[in-house]
Design a protein around this motif. Structure first.
Motif, PDB file in Angstrom:
ATOM      1  N   GLY A  47      45.775  29.833  11.638  1.00  0.00           N
ATOM      2  CA  GLY A  47      44.770  30.151  12.684  1.00  0.00           C
ATOM      3  C   GLY A  47      45.687  30.668  13.949  1.00  0.00           C
ATOM      4  O   GLY A  47      46.686  31.162  13.927  1.00  0.00           O
ATOM      5  N   LYS A  48      44.712  30.976  15.002  1.00  0.00           N
ATOM      6  CA  LYS A  48      45.297  31.419  16.465  1.00  0.00           C
ATOM      7  C   LYS A  48      46.391  30.364  17.098  1.00  0.00           C
ATOM      8  O   LYS A  48      45.405  29.194  17.261  1.00  0.00           O
ATOM      9  CB  LYS A  48      44.238  32.271  17.144  1.00  0.00           C
ATOM     10  CG  LYS A  48      44.701  32.502  18.548  1.00  0.00           C
ATOM     11  CD  LYS A  48      43.634  33.167  19.222  1.00  0.00           C
ATOM     12  CE  LYS A  48      44.128  33.660  20.755  1.00  0.00           C
ATOM     13  NZ  LYS A  48      42.839  34.174  21.588  1.00  0.00           N
ATOM     14  N   GLN A  49      47.439  30.549  17.338  1.00  0.00           N
ATOM     15  CA  GLN A  49      48.085  29.413  18.057  1.00  0.00           C
ATOM     16  C   GLN A  49      49.044  29.920  19.245  1.00  0.00           C
ATOM     17  O   GLN A  49      49.599  31.033  19.104  1.00  0.00           O
ATOM     18  CB  GLN A  49      49.264  28.585  17.114  1.00  0.00           C
ATOM     19  CG  GLN A  49      48.569  28.116  15.885  1.00  0.00           C
ATOM     20  CD  GLN A  49      48.105  26.655  16.300  1.00  0.00           C
ATOM     21  OE1 GLN A  49      48.396  26.148  17.284  1.00  0.00           O
ATOM     22  NE2 GLN A  49      47.197  26.113  15.684  1.00  0.00           N
ATOM     23  N   ARG A  50      48.897  29.368  20.412  1.00  0.00           N
ATOM     24  CA  ARG A  50      49.563  29.814  21.578  1.00  0.00           C
ATOM     25  C   ARG A  50      51.098  28.974  21.469  1.00  0.00           C
ATOM     26  O   ARG A  50      51.057  27.707  20.866  1.00  0.00           O
ATOM     27  CB  ARG A  50      49.050  29.148  22.823  1.00  0.00           C
ATOM     28  CG  ARG A  50      47.885  30.101  23.253  1.00  0.00           C
ATOM     29  CD  ARG A  50      47.369  29.669  24.699  1.00  0.00           C
ATOM     30  NE  ARG A  50      46.670  28.463  24.331  1.00  0.00           N
ATOM     31  CZ  ARG A  50      46.433  27.486  25.147  1.00  0.00           C
ATOM     32  NH1 ARG A  50      46.731  27.544  26.463  1.00  0.00           N
ATOM     33  NH2 ARG A  50      45.925  26.324  24.766  1.00  0.00           N
ATOM     34  N   ILE A  51      52.278  29.639  21.364  1.00  0.00           N
ATOM     35  CA  ILE A  51      53.388  28.907  21.129  1.00  0.00           C
ATOM     36  C   ILE A  51      54.275  29.164  22.402  1.00  0.00           C
ATOM     37  O   ILE A  51      54.540  30.372  22.800  1.00  0.00           O
ATOM     38  CB  ILE A  51      54.232  29.594  19.929  1.00  0.00           C
ATOM     39  CG1 ILE A  51      53.196  29.516  18.793  1.00  0.00           C
ATOM     40  CG2 ILE A  51      55.348  29.172  19.725  1.00  0.00           C
ATOM     41  CD1 ILE A  51      53.642  30.537  17.507  1.00  0.00           C
ATOM     42  N   GLU A  52      54.791  28.206  23.165  1.00  0.00           N
ATOM     43  CA  GLU A  52      55.520  28.309  24.278  1.00  0.00           C
ATOM     44  C   GLU A  52      56.843  27.997  23.692  1.00  0.00           C
ATOM     45  O   GLU A  52      57.186  26.996  23.034  1.00  0.00           O
ATOM     46  CB  GLU A  52      55.094  27.373  25.210  1.00  0.00           C
ATOM     47  CG  GLU A  52      53.870  27.586  25.822  1.00  0.00           C
ATOM     48  CD  GLU A  52      53.044  26.649  26.774  1.00  0.00           C
ATOM     49  OE1 GLU A  52      53.821  25.618  27.232  1.00  0.00           O
ATOM     50  OE2 GLU A  52      51.828  26.596  26.868  1.00  0.00           O
ATOM     51  N   VAL A  53      57.918  28.747  23.967  1.00  0.00           N
ATOM     52  CA  VAL A  53      59.455  28.440  23.410  1.00  0.00           C
ATOM     53  C   VAL A  53      60.276  28.195  24.921  1.00  0.00           C
ATOM     54  O   VAL A  53      60.424  28.914  25.559  1.00  0.00           O
ATOM     55  CB  VAL A  53      59.886  29.646  22.915  1.00  0.00           C
ATOM     56  CG1 VAL A  53      61.367  29.336  22.233  1.00  0.00           C
ATOM     57  CG2 VAL A  53      58.823  29.879  21.774  1.00  0.00           C
ATOM     58  N   ARG A  95      56.284  24.380  22.248  1.00  0.00           N
ATOM     59  CA  ARG A  95      54.902  23.598  22.623  1.00  0.00           C
ATOM     60  C   ARG A  95      53.796  24.303  22.001  1.00  0.00           C
ATOM     61  O   ARG A  95      53.795  25.413  22.346  1.00  0.00           O
ATOM     62  CB  ARG A  95      54.962  23.540  24.212  1.00  0.00           C
ATOM     63  CG  ARG A  95      56.078  22.740  24.793  1.00  0.00           C
ATOM     64  CD  ARG A  95      56.080  22.627  26.452  1.00  0.00           C
ATOM     65  NE  ARG A  95      57.020  21.578  26.925  1.00  0.00           N
ATOM     66  CZ  ARG A  95      57.294  21.762  27.920  1.00  0.00           C
ATOM     67  NH1 ARG A  95      56.801  22.586  29.093  1.00  0.00           N
ATOM     68  NH2 ARG A  95      58.574  20.939  28.554  1.00  0.00           N
ATOM     69  N   LEU A  96      52.952  23.428  21.383  1.00  0.00           N
ATOM     70  CA  LEU A  96      51.814  24.195  20.765  1.00  0.00           C
ATOM     71  C   LEU A  96      50.441  23.288  21.152  1.00  0.00           C
ATOM     72  O   LEU A  96      49.974  22.405  20.679  1.00  0.00           O
ATOM     73  CB  LEU A  96      52.069  23.567  19.221  1.00  0.00           C
ATOM     74  CG  LEU A  96      53.535  24.036  18.571  1.00  0.00           C
ATOM     75  CD1 LEU A  96      53.469  23.296  17.648  1.00  0.00           C
ATOM     76  CD2 LEU A  96      53.581  25.740  18.643  1.00  0.00           C
TER      77      LEU A  96
END
Length: 127
Positions: A47-53, A95-96
């Motif tokens: 599904g939709k996921q924000r992913i901070e790297v 970070r999820l």
């Protein structure tokens, strides 16, 4: 953390476990004076996921992945962020914030909580 290695017909990948996951690696020092590197990652998601790297605690970018199919994302990185020593680890942290809480998954009777899948990570010099 990470779940066990899985595979499709041709390739292997891992699913994330929880709201923060890390990949640790070492780099050998080089004589190359390249100041800009590119970190390319092939990621999938449920599904939709924000992913901070982050790389070594420094934010290098973020993406929103919207479907189950893997896609490549490219992050330009200043080489000064890397620890080019065979004795020190570099850490890529994901970070999820949209990942499902594992306890909520267990209460709902699901098999496991996953957010992103890692298919490939490549680091190369930008000329």
């Amino acid at each position: 953390g990470w779940y066990w290695i899985e595979k499709d017909q041709k390739r292997r990948y891992r699913w994330s476990r929880g709201k923060t996951v890390e990949v640790w690696f070492k780099m050998q020092p080089t004589a190359d004076n390249t100041s800009l590197l590119s970190l390319t990652m092939e990621l999938g998601s449920k599904g939709k996921q924000r992913i901070e790297v982050l790389l070594n605690d420094q934010n290098i970018g973020s993406v929103i992945h919207k479907n189950d199919e893997p896609a490549s994302y490219n992050f330009p990185v200043d080489s000064a962020l890397f620890r080019p020593s065979s004795s020190e680890y570099n850490v890529i942290q994901y970070r999820l914030p949209d990942a499902i809480d594992p306890e909520r998954v267990e209460r709902a009777g699901y098999h496991r909580a996953v957010a992103i899948s890692i298919w490939e990570i490549v680091l190369y010099s930008v000329e």
